[in-house]
Design a protein around this motif. Sequence first.
Motif, PDB file in Angstrom:
ATOM      1  N   GLY A  12     -12.267 -10.925 -17.398  1.00 51.27           N
ATOM      2  CA  GLY A  12     -11.921 -12.295 -17.024  1.00 51.27           C
ATOM      3  C   GLY A  12     -11.372 -12.323 -15.615  1.00 51.27           C
ATOM      4  O   GLY A  12     -11.266 -11.291 -14.950  1.00 51.27           O
ATOM      5  N   GLY A  13     -11.012 -13.516 -15.144  1.00 51.39           N
ATOM      6  CA  GLY A  13     -10.555 -13.614 -13.768  1.00 51.39           C
ATOM      7  C   GLY A  13     -11.593 -13.055 -12.818  1.00 51.39           C
ATOM      8  O   GLY A  13     -11.296 -12.304 -11.888  1.00 51.39           O
ATOM      9  N   ILE A  14     -12.854 -13.434 -13.041  1.00 47.40           N
ATOM     10  CA  ILE A  14     -13.977 -12.739 -12.412  1.00 47.40           C
ATOM     11  C   ILE A  14     -14.101 -13.027 -10.922  1.00 47.40           C
ATOM     12  O   ILE A  14     -14.788 -12.290 -10.212  1.00 47.40           O
ATOM     13  N   TYR A  15     -13.448 -14.054 -10.417  1.00 48.52           N
ATOM     14  CA  TYR A  15     -13.594 -14.372  -8.998  1.00 48.52           C
ATOM     15  C   TYR A  15     -12.662 -13.538  -8.136  1.00 48.52           C
ATOM     16  O   TYR A  15     -12.668 -13.663  -6.915  1.00 48.52           O
ATOM     17  N   ASN A  16     -11.864 -12.676  -8.760  1.00 48.51           N
ATOM     18  CA  ASN A  16     -11.075 -11.672  -8.048  1.00 48.51           C
ATOM     19  C   ASN A  16     -11.383 -10.287  -8.605  1.00 48.51           C
ATOM     20  O   ASN A  16     -10.510  -9.431  -8.654  1.00 48.51           O
ATOM     21  N   MET A  17     -12.627 -10.073  -9.010  1.00 47.21           N
ATOM     22  CA  MET A  17     -12.996  -8.850  -9.705  1.00 47.21           C
ATOM     23  C   MET A  17     -13.737  -7.906  -8.767  1.00 47.21           C
ATOM     24  O   MET A  17     -14.453  -8.336  -7.862  1.00 47.21           O
ATOM     25  N   CYS A  18     -13.559  -6.612  -9.006  1.00 42.32           N
ATOM     26  CA  CYS A  18     -14.318  -5.608  -8.272  1.00 42.32           C
ATOM     27  C   CYS A  18     -14.559  -4.412  -9.184  1.00 42.32           C
ATOM     28  O   CYS A  18     -13.937  -4.273 -10.235  1.00 42.32           O
ATOM     29  N   TRP A  20     -19.885   3.592   7.876  1.00 41.58           N
ATOM     30  CA  TRP A  20     -18.774   2.662   7.974  1.00 41.58           C
ATOM     31  C   TRP A  20     -17.533   3.288   7.369  1.00 41.58           C
ATOM     32  O   TRP A  20     -17.605   4.067   6.425  1.00 41.58           O
ATOM     33  N   GLU A  21     -16.386   2.908   7.913  1.00 45.26           N
ATOM     34  CA  GLU A  21     -15.119   3.374   7.368  1.00 45.26           C
ATOM     35  C   GLU A  21     -14.467   2.240   6.599  1.00 45.26           C
ATOM     36  O   GLU A  21     -14.379   1.118   7.093  1.00 45.26           O
ATOM     37  N   GLY A  22     -14.039   2.524   5.373  1.00 50.04           N
ATOM     38  CA  GLY A  22     -13.433   1.474   4.564  1.00 50.04           C
ATOM     39  C   GLY A  22     -12.732   2.034   3.343  1.00 50.04           C
ATOM     40  O   GLY A  22     -12.819   3.235   3.048  1.00 50.04           O
ATOM     41  N   PRO A  23     -12.034   1.172   2.605  1.00 48.76           N
ATOM     42  CA  PRO A  23     -11.298   1.615   1.417  1.00 48.76           C
ATOM     43  C   PRO A  23     -12.248   1.955   0.279  1.00 48.76           C
ATOM     44  O   PRO A  23     -13.288   1.317   0.108  1.00 48.76           O
ATOM     45  N   THR A  24     -11.892   2.952  -0.494  1.00 43.76           N
ATOM     46  CA  THR A  24     -12.679   3.339  -1.665  1.00 43.76           C
ATOM     47  C   THR A  24     -12.005   2.926  -2.968  1.00 43.76           C
ATOM     48  O   THR A  24     -12.539   3.185  -4.038  1.00 43.76           O
ATOM     49  N   ARG A  25     -10.829   2.271  -2.872  1.00 42.78           N
ATOM     50  CA  ARG A  25     -10.114   1.815  -4.060  1.00 42.78           C
ATOM     51  C   ARG A  25      -9.597   0.403  -3.810  1.00 42.78           C
ATOM     52  O   ARG A  25      -9.617  -0.100  -2.682  1.00 42.78           O
ATOM     53  N   PHE A  26      -9.123  -0.216  -4.874  1.00 42.66           N
ATOM     54  CA  PHE A  26      -8.625  -1.584  -4.794  1.00 42.66           C
ATOM     55  C   PHE A  26      -7.479  -1.694  -3.791  1.00 42.66           C
ATOM     56  O   PHE A  26      -6.542  -0.898  -3.800  1.00 42.66           O
ATOM     57  N   CYS A  27      -7.555  -2.708  -2.923  1.00 44.79           N
ATOM     58  CA  CYS A  27      -6.472  -2.959  -1.969  1.00 44.79           C
ATOM     59  C   CYS A  27      -6.407  -4.434  -1.624  1.00 44.79           C
ATOM     60  O   CYS A  27      -6.116  -4.808  -0.490  1.00 44.79           O
ATOM     61  N   GLY A  28      -6.686  -5.292  -2.600  1.00 50.57           N
ATOM     62  CA  GLY A  28      -6.712  -6.730  -2.357  1.00 50.57           C
ATOM     63  C   GLY A  28      -5.349  -7.326  -2.082  1.00 50.57           C
ATOM     64  O   GLY A  28      -5.247  -8.400  -1.483  1.00 50.57           O
ATOM     65  N   TYR A  29      -4.287  -6.638  -2.518  1.00 46.95           N
ATOM     66  CA  TYR A  29      -2.927  -7.102  -2.309  1.00 46.95           C
ATOM     67  C   TYR A  29      -2.099  -5.938  -1.778  1.00 46.95           C
ATOM     68  O   TYR A  29      -2.632  -4.881  -1.467  1.00 46.95           O
ATOM     69  N   ASN A  30      -0.815  -6.153  -1.663  1.00 50.60           N
ATOM     70  CA  ASN A  30       0.072  -5.076  -1.232  1.00 50.60           C
ATOM     71  C   ASN A  30       0.062  -3.972  -2.286  1.00 50.60           C
ATOM     72  O   ASN A  30       0.397  -4.200  -3.448  1.00 50.60           O
ATOM     73  N   ILE A  31      -0.339  -2.769  -1.897  1.00 48.28           N
ATOM     74  CA  ILE A  31      -0.492  -1.666  -2.848  1.00 48.28           C
ATOM     75  C   ILE A  31       0.583  -0.600  -2.645  1.00 48.28           C
ATOM     76  O   ILE A  31       0.394   0.550  -3.035  1.00 48.28           O
ATOM     77  N   ALA A  32       1.705  -1.001  -2.053  1.00 52.82           N
ATOM     78  CA  ALA A  32       2.770  -0.037  -1.775  1.00 52.82           C
ATOM     79  C   ALA A  32       3.181   0.733  -3.026  1.00 52.82           C
ATOM     80  O   ALA A  32       3.399   1.945  -2.980  1.00 52.82           O
ATOM     81  N   PHE A  33       3.286   0.039  -4.162  1.00 51.73           N
ATOM     82  CA  PHE A  33       3.718   0.682  -5.407  1.00 51.73           C
ATOM     83  C   PHE A  33       2.663   0.525  -6.505  1.00 51.73           C
ATOM     84  O   PHE A  33       2.981   0.647  -7.677  1.00 51.73           O
ATOM     85  N   PHE A  34       1.427   0.272  -6.118  1.00 52.11           N
ATOM     86  CA  PHE A  34       0.372   0.051  -7.104  1.00 52.11           C
ATOM     87  C   PHE A  34      -0.084   1.384  -7.698  1.00 52.11           C
ATOM     88  O   PHE A  34      -0.356   2.344  -6.969  1.00 52.11           O
ATOM     89  N   ASP A  38     -10.302  -6.654 -13.062  1.00 50.68           N
ATOM     90  CA  ASP A  38     -10.500  -8.103 -13.067  1.00 50.68           C
ATOM     91  C   ASP A  38      -9.251  -8.802 -12.561  1.00 50.68           C
ATOM     92  O   ASP A  38      -8.236  -8.180 -12.253  1.00 50.68           O
ATOM     93  N   GLY A  39      -9.337 -10.120 -12.471  1.00 50.39           N
ATOM     94  CA  GLY A  39      -8.278 -10.896 -11.856  1.00 50.39           C
ATOM     95  C   GLY A  39      -7.027 -11.047 -12.678  1.00 50.39           C
ATOM     96  O   GLY A  39      -6.052 -11.627 -12.195  1.00 50.39           O
ATOM     97  N   TYR A  40      -7.009 -10.557 -13.915  1.00 47.87           N
ATOM     98  CA  TYR A  40      -5.824 -10.705 -14.755  1.00 47.87           C
ATOM     99  C   TYR A  40      -4.694  -9.770 -14.327  1.00 47.87           C
ATOM    100  O   TYR A  40      -3.549 -10.182 -14.224  1.00 47.87           O
ATOM    101  N   ASP A  41      -5.008  -8.491 -14.125  1.00 49.48           N
ATOM    102  CA  ASP A  41      -3.948  -7.556 -13.732  1.00 49.48           C
ATOM    103  C   ASP A  41      -4.422  -6.468 -12.778  1.00 49.48           C
ATOM    104  O   ASP A  41      -3.625  -5.655 -12.332  1.00 49.48           O
ATOM    105  N   PRO A  43     -17.207  -5.322  -4.577  1.00 48.52           N
ATOM    106  CA  PRO A  43     -16.684  -6.652  -4.923  1.00 48.52           C
ATOM    107  C   PRO A  43     -17.767  -7.488  -5.600  1.00 48.52           C
ATOM    108  O   PRO A  43     -18.933  -7.450  -5.213  1.00 48.52           O
ATOM    109  N   CYS A  44     -17.373  -8.243  -6.634  1.00 46.89           N
ATOM    110  CA  CYS A  44     -18.351  -9.038  -7.385  1.00 46.89           C
ATOM    111  C   CYS A  44     -17.913 -10.481  -7.588  1.00 46.89           C
ATOM    112  O   CYS A  44     -18.543 -11.199  -8.357  1.00 46.89           O
ATOM    113  N   GLY A  45     -16.872 -10.922  -6.925  1.00 47.82           N
ATOM    114  CA  GLY A  45     -16.360 -12.252  -7.220  1.00 47.82           C
ATOM    115  C   GLY A  45     -16.422 -13.222  -6.063  1.00 47.82           C
ATOM    116  O   GLY A  45     -15.684 -14.196  -6.033  1.00 47.82           O
TER     117      GLY A  45
END
Length: 346
Positions: free
Chosen positions: A153-159, A47-61, A116-119, A182-184
Amino acid sequence: MLQQRFLQECPYTDLTVRFRSWEEKVVAILNVVRRREITERNPRTHWEGPTRFCGYNIAFFDFERESRIVHGPLLHDIPPSRHHYLDDSVNVITIKVAVSDVRFPIDVYGTVLARDGYDHRCIYVFRRGRDAPQHITKKNCMLALTGPNRALGGIYNMCFEFHLKIKGDGEVDEDFSKGLMPCGSYRPSTRIPSTYSLHSYLSRMDLMCMLVPYALEASIGVNFLNGESTFTGKILASTSASDSIKMVLYDSQVDGAKKEFGSGGSVSLRRHVVSVERGQDLLLHFYMHDSYNKSRRLKFVIANGVEERICDLGTYKLQVKIIWKGIFSQQGASLRSIGDDLVLWS
């Protein structure tokens, strides 16, 4: 018809919307470019997929920036009326090499980090350089975890992100485990640990964690009070909610573990932070040999808010110190800046 076909086949349909400004469109395009940069084909799953966080806009992440959030306030400063605002947390119990396509033994290095979901910044759970890999000798061998350095914390948006390699004989190393876990997506049990698996490259990695509702952060320190000591053994942690599910805080057999301590010296715990449910006890388990090479066992039962315990264990006099803090979500807390850190206050 051509437009309909384009919308069906284009993986970046977000770019077809009307943007309010040229800058907004540039950011959207940069987000797509960066997503493509972190997208790889997994040779194990095809499968082809992301290997890093990309849950939001990562233009400047910044993928490498570490989290600077610290929890607070101290438990004794939290009024009882605010206790029900405590956030959920998780304890990472173990990470195991469940399957390896490479014959053991192997030398593994790299990182496993939580976001986690905090930052969504880096919170390292395992980190070893190429010059100090962990020697894995058999299936289901546990990684020697070194974190997290604060409660999650913020575990429902955690990976979790895995970036592990096998050290080769020469200068060429192989990717061993790489990808997102993903774990949340759902609420796990508070009494039964949850296990998540990542099938990638040359392995299957199993991560076991335990949900902790209404969580407090316990930061642990262990000191010797009676002269020089040679400490051989293990220190494990659990909670009264799940006594049999233990986390390794210190193991003298792990490479690099400090074993010689002077008077007043502190044990170099590889992990020192545990999440504890409000109203439950923190349990510390000591399995060790004293200076006469006699086997000793001890279990500390530490209630919420107890900051110090001293006891004799064979020839040793041990001091355990705990710093208790509340874990609050950003919705129920204000953020205060202290230097480069962001402090979550109720």
